[in-house]
Write a protein that holds these residues in place. Sequence first.
Motif, PDB file in Angstrom:
ATOM      1  N   ALA A   1     -20.204  29.559  -0.049  1.00  0.00           N
ATOM      2  CA  ALA A   1     -18.968  30.248  -0.438  1.00  0.00           C
ATOM      3  C   ALA A   1     -19.081  30.802  -1.853  1.00  0.00           C
ATOM      4  CB  ALA A   1     -17.788  29.278  -0.344  1.00  0.00           C
ATOM      5  N   PHE A   2     -19.669  30.010  -2.756  1.00  0.00           N
ATOM      6  CA  PHE A   2     -19.840  30.462  -4.132  1.00  0.00           C
ATOM      7  C   PHE A   2     -20.939  31.523  -4.227  1.00  0.00           C
ATOM      8  CE2 PHE A   2     -17.420  26.695  -4.907  1.00  0.00           C
ATOM      9  CZ  PHE A   2     -16.790  26.893  -6.128  1.00  0.00           C
TER      10      PHE A   2
ATOM     11  N   GLN B   1     -12.523  31.813   0.394  1.00  0.00           N
ATOM     12  CA  GLN B   1     -13.112  30.513   0.720  1.00  0.00           C
ATOM     13  C   GLN B   1     -13.128  29.601  -0.506  1.00  0.00           C
ATOM     14  OE1 GLN B   1     -16.929  31.131   2.565  1.00  0.00           O
ATOM     15  NE2 GLN B   1     -16.095  32.394   4.214  1.00  0.00           N
ATOM     16  N   VAL B   2     -13.444  30.161  -1.660  1.00  0.00           N
ATOM     17  CA  VAL B   2     -13.440  29.375  -2.894  1.00  0.00           C
ATOM     18  C   VAL B   2     -12.024  28.914  -3.218  1.00  0.00           C
ATOM     19  CG1 VAL B   2     -13.841  29.471  -5.388  1.00  0.00           C
ATOM     20  CG2 VAL B   2     -15.521  30.464  -3.810  1.00  0.00           C
ATOM     21  N   LEU B   3     -11.039  29.782  -2.977  1.00  0.00           N
ATOM     22  CA  LEU B   3      -9.642  29.409  -3.188  1.00  0.00           C
ATOM     23  C   LEU B   3      -9.263  28.241  -2.284  1.00  0.00           C
ATOM     24  CD1 LEU B   3      -6.792  29.907  -4.327  1.00  0.00           C
ATOM     25  CD2 LEU B   3      -6.476  31.618  -2.527  1.00  0.00           C
ATOM     26  N   PHE B   4      -9.650  28.298  -1.027  1.00  0.00           N
ATOM     27  CA  PHE B   4      -9.369  27.216  -0.075  1.00  0.00           C
ATOM     28  C   PHE B   4     -10.002  25.906  -0.550  1.00  0.00           C
ATOM     29  CE2 PHE B   4     -10.809  24.706   3.580  1.00  0.00           C
ATOM     30  CZ  PHE B   4      -9.601  24.465   4.218  1.00  0.00           C
ATOM     31  N   LEU B   5     -11.279  25.989  -0.962  1.00  0.00           N
ATOM     32  CA  LEU B   5     -11.973  24.790  -1.458  1.00  0.00           C
ATOM     33  C   LEU B   5     -11.294  24.235  -2.702  1.00  0.00           C
ATOM     34  CD1 LEU B   5     -15.691  25.913  -1.010  1.00  0.00           C
ATOM     35  CD2 LEU B   5     -14.555  24.054   0.222  1.00  0.00           C
ATOM     36  N   ALA B   6     -10.875  25.129  -3.594  1.00  0.00           N
ATOM     37  CA  ALA B   6     -10.230  24.685  -4.834  1.00  0.00           C
ATOM     38  C   ALA B   6      -8.927  23.947  -4.547  1.00  0.00           C
ATOM     39  CB  ALA B   6      -9.975  25.884  -5.746  1.00  0.00           C
TER      40      ALA B   6
ATOM     41  N   ILE C   1     -14.701  27.237 -21.106  1.00  0.00           N
ATOM     42  CA  ILE C   1     -15.875  28.067 -21.411  1.00  0.00           C
ATOM     43  C   ILE C   1     -15.711  29.455 -20.793  1.00  0.00           C
ATOM     44  CG2 ILE C   1     -18.342  28.364 -20.938  1.00  0.00           C
ATOM     45  CD1 ILE C   1     -18.579  25.291 -21.130  1.00  0.00           C
ATOM     46  N   ILE C   2     -15.228  29.498 -19.555  1.00  0.00           N
ATOM     47  CA  ILE C   2     -15.020  30.784 -18.887  1.00  0.00           C
ATOM     48  C   ILE C   2     -13.950  31.593 -19.611  1.00  0.00           C
ATOM     49  CG2 ILE C   2     -14.302  31.897 -16.734  1.00  0.00           C
ATOM     50  CD1 ILE C   2     -15.358  29.398 -15.281  1.00  0.00           C
ATOM     51  N   GLN C   3     -12.913  30.927 -20.083  1.00  0.00           N
ATOM     52  CA  GLN C   3     -11.874  31.621 -20.838  1.00  0.00           C
ATOM     53  C   GLN C   3     -12.436  32.247 -22.112  1.00  0.00           C
ATOM     54  OE1 GLN C   3      -7.569  30.061 -20.553  1.00  0.00           O
ATOM     55  NE2 GLN C   3      -8.805  28.249 -20.829  1.00  0.00           N
ATOM     56  N   ARG C   4     -13.294  31.505 -22.801  1.00  0.00           N
ATOM     57  CA  ARG C   4     -13.905  32.045 -24.014  1.00  0.00           C
ATOM     58  C   ARG C   4     -14.764  33.272 -23.694  1.00  0.00           C
ATOM     59  NH1 ARG C   4     -14.892  30.266 -29.154  1.00  0.00           N
ATOM     60  NH2 ARG C   4     -12.780  29.462 -28.854  1.00  0.00           N
ATOM     61  N   TYR C   5     -15.538  33.172 -22.611  1.00  0.00           N
ATOM     62  CA  TYR C   5     -16.368  34.301 -22.174  1.00  0.00           C
ATOM     63  C   TYR C   5     -15.504  35.530 -21.910  1.00  0.00           C
ATOM     64  CZ  TYR C   5     -18.874  37.202 -18.757  1.00  0.00           C
ATOM     65  OH  TYR C   5     -19.416  38.262 -18.073  1.00  0.00           O
ATOM     66  N   LEU C   6     -14.402  35.341 -21.171  1.00  0.00           N
ATOM     67  CA  LEU C   6     -13.530  36.461 -20.864  1.00  0.00           C
ATOM     68  C   LEU C   6     -12.854  37.014 -22.112  1.00  0.00           C
ATOM     69  CD1 LEU C   6     -11.917  35.252 -17.527  1.00  0.00           C
ATOM     70  CD2 LEU C   6     -13.410  37.226 -17.840  1.00  0.00           C
TER      71      LEU C   6
ATOM     72  N   VAL D   1     -15.107  35.724 -11.992  1.00  0.00           N
ATOM     73  CA  VAL D   1     -13.979  35.560 -11.073  1.00  0.00           C
ATOM     74  C   VAL D   1     -14.091  34.297 -10.225  1.00  0.00           C
ATOM     75  CG1 VAL D   1     -12.859  36.521  -9.021  1.00  0.00           C
ATOM     76  CG2 VAL D   1     -13.331  37.985 -10.988  1.00  0.00           C
ATOM     77  N   ILE D   2     -15.221  34.105  -9.550  1.00  0.00           N
ATOM     78  CA  ILE D   2     -15.362  32.963  -8.640  1.00  0.00           C
ATOM     79  C   ILE D   2     -15.240  31.622  -9.374  1.00  0.00           C
ATOM     80  CG2 ILE D   2     -16.936  31.766  -7.066  1.00  0.00           C
ATOM     81  CD1 ILE D   2     -15.639  34.236  -5.871  1.00  0.00           C
ATOM     82  N   PRO D   3     -16.028  31.371 -10.443  1.00  0.00           N
ATOM     83  CA  PRO D   3     -15.853  30.089 -11.141  1.00  0.00           C
ATOM     84  C   PRO D   3     -14.485  29.943 -11.779  1.00  0.00           C
ATOM     85  CG  PRO D   3     -17.350  31.528 -12.350  1.00  0.00           C
ATOM     86  CD  PRO D   3     -17.131  32.157 -11.020  1.00  0.00           C
ATOM     87  N   LEU D   4     -13.886  31.060 -12.198  1.00  0.00           N
ATOM     88  CA  LEU D   4     -12.557  30.998 -12.806  1.00  0.00           C
ATOM     89  C   LEU D   4     -11.507  30.573 -11.780  1.00  0.00           C
ATOM     90  CD1 LEU D   4     -10.833  31.575 -15.356  1.00  0.00           C
ATOM     91  CD2 LEU D   4     -10.464  33.871 -14.432  1.00  0.00           C
ATOM     92  N   VAL D   5     -11.542  31.175 -10.599  1.00  0.00           N
ATOM     93  CA  VAL D   5     -10.575  30.822  -9.551  1.00  0.00           C
ATOM     94  C   VAL D   5     -10.676  29.336  -9.209  1.00  0.00           C
ATOM     95  CG1 VAL D   5     -10.023  31.122  -7.103  1.00  0.00           C
ATOM     96  CG2 VAL D   5     -10.424  33.125  -8.536  1.00  0.00           C
ATOM     97  N   PHE D   6     -11.899  28.847  -9.023  1.00  0.00           N
ATOM     98  CA  PHE D   6     -12.080  27.441  -8.635  1.00  0.00           C
ATOM     99  C   PHE D   6     -11.595  26.491  -9.722  1.00  0.00           C
ATOM    100  CE2 PHE D   6     -14.524  23.506  -8.486  1.00  0.00           C
ATOM    101  CZ  PHE D   6     -14.281  23.093  -7.181  1.00  0.00           C
ATOM    102  N   THR D   7     -12.081  26.682 -10.942  1.00  0.00           N
ATOM    103  CA  THR D   7     -11.729  25.749 -12.020  1.00  0.00           C
ATOM    104  C   THR D   7     -10.254  25.817 -12.374  1.00  0.00           C
ATOM    105  OG1 THR D   7     -12.416  27.390 -13.683  1.00  0.00           O
ATOM    106  CG2 THR D   7     -14.057  25.763 -13.004  1.00  0.00           C
ATOM    107  N   ALA D   8      -9.691  27.027 -12.368  1.00  0.00           N
ATOM    108  CA  ALA D   8      -8.283  27.171 -12.751  1.00  0.00           C
ATOM    109  C   ALA D   8      -7.362  26.488 -11.743  1.00  0.00           C
ATOM    110  CB  ALA D   8      -7.926  28.649 -12.869  1.00  0.00           C
ATOM    111  N   ILE D   9      -7.657  26.615 -10.464  1.00  0.00           N
ATOM    112  CA  ILE D   9      -6.822  25.987  -9.436  1.00  0.00           C
ATOM    113  C   ILE D   9      -6.932  24.470  -9.503  1.00  0.00           C
ATOM    114  CG2 ILE D   9      -6.532  25.667  -6.955  1.00  0.00           C
ATOM    115  CD1 ILE D   9      -5.423  28.292  -7.854  1.00  0.00           C
TER     116      ILE D   9
END
Length: 450
Positions: free
Chosen positions: A156-157, A164-169, A196-201, A58-66
Amino acid sequence: MSFVRTYTKPRVFAAAVLGSLIVGALLGVVARQTEAGWLTDLLDQIGTIFTTLLQVAVIPLVFTAIVVGINSLRKLGGGRTAARLGGKTVMWFAITSFIASLIGIAVGKLFNPGVGGLGGVEATAKNAEKAAKSVDSWGSWSAFIQGLLPENFIKAFADGETLQVLFLALVIGAAAYSLGDKAKPFVDFTTSVFEIIQRYLGWIVRLAPIGIIGLIGAAVSNYGDALFRPLFSTTLAVYVGCLLVLFVVYPILLQFVAKVSPLKFFAKAGTAIQFAFASQSSAATLPLTRQSAVNLGVQPAYAAFATPLGSATKMDGCAAVFPAIAAIFVANLAGVQLNFWQYVGIVVVAVVGALATAGTTGWLTAFTLTTSFIGLDAKQVALGLALIYSVNPIMDMMRTATNVAGQIVVPVVVARGEGLLDEEVLNAPTDNPQHSDEGTEARHTEPAPA
């Protein structure tokens, strides 16, 4: 490979999800009736493992996707275009949240859950303790605002602070956008991480039926009829409210605003909605949400921006329908008659407080913020929350499915108004193998930079 392709087809996957609900409930009943502690523990462990596998991403996905989403807007034009698209997207988020909250209030008043008490039924000690801590930690707007700004990037991570991660993103994504080619290496790296995260999910999606067996089985085994029956009207009200949004409000917007057939929408978005129901996580469903929007003709560059933003801030089930019904439930338990302005407060929180729903516990934040905003007693809120915990896995399935459907509907509506809806792609047949080994990347040609 033929088995995998067959299993991941929408109809087969839907049947597997439905079957897992039934199997999980039956195993839960068996565990409770036979007092088989080992079976209860096994079901609980299966559900916990599945949830953990989703939350890891969730956390890396939110950051990278935004970050990737913001910078994808460059392909659609300049800064003004990006601002206009962002503004219209947020506007439609607010409009649908407003409608969903009104439906939640209407359904809540119709069912009136909690009226007359629950016949002496009490929450478990574990849930009562968890609810008290949740209300203390998440029950105020000041705590929410303070928790929005991170002390530092790494913390935050490390602490899993989704807001907080959303704000940073958002800040870092905007900074990268403003730097243009200078930030291209960073954006390219972030895009690779996102893929990579998409493939994992995509791999975790296939485990959804097994995870559901654990989640539902553990809930039935731990609580059984003792709490399910008294809370049936509350659960039913949440389902009715969400179903009205899902199958009445969204189809009306699709038919008359986006000029898209609702049947076509559900055919192409079905897999994402199914997985949202199974996983109970909008963030984990994001790769499927994004691809569904693309399959419905939304330009990939805009879909890459709107769907990540929606997965964090567009929660009609969790932040509009549910808090309205839950607030009425708590008020009824306490014997409190809500006045007109308190109902207005419920709507206001649903519209302006959607940001608080980011993360896998967004429903909890929305609930505590709503009840505190309208002035309900903290002890009564904690009591109601402790009871809701016992049926939350069942409620959360419907809430999350509604969330994700709305996260696809809004980009379709905005894309139609902005001329970003590809009719050829929209009308093309889609087998929709969104969690195959081919990944979830957009399968349509991106537009050339304007």
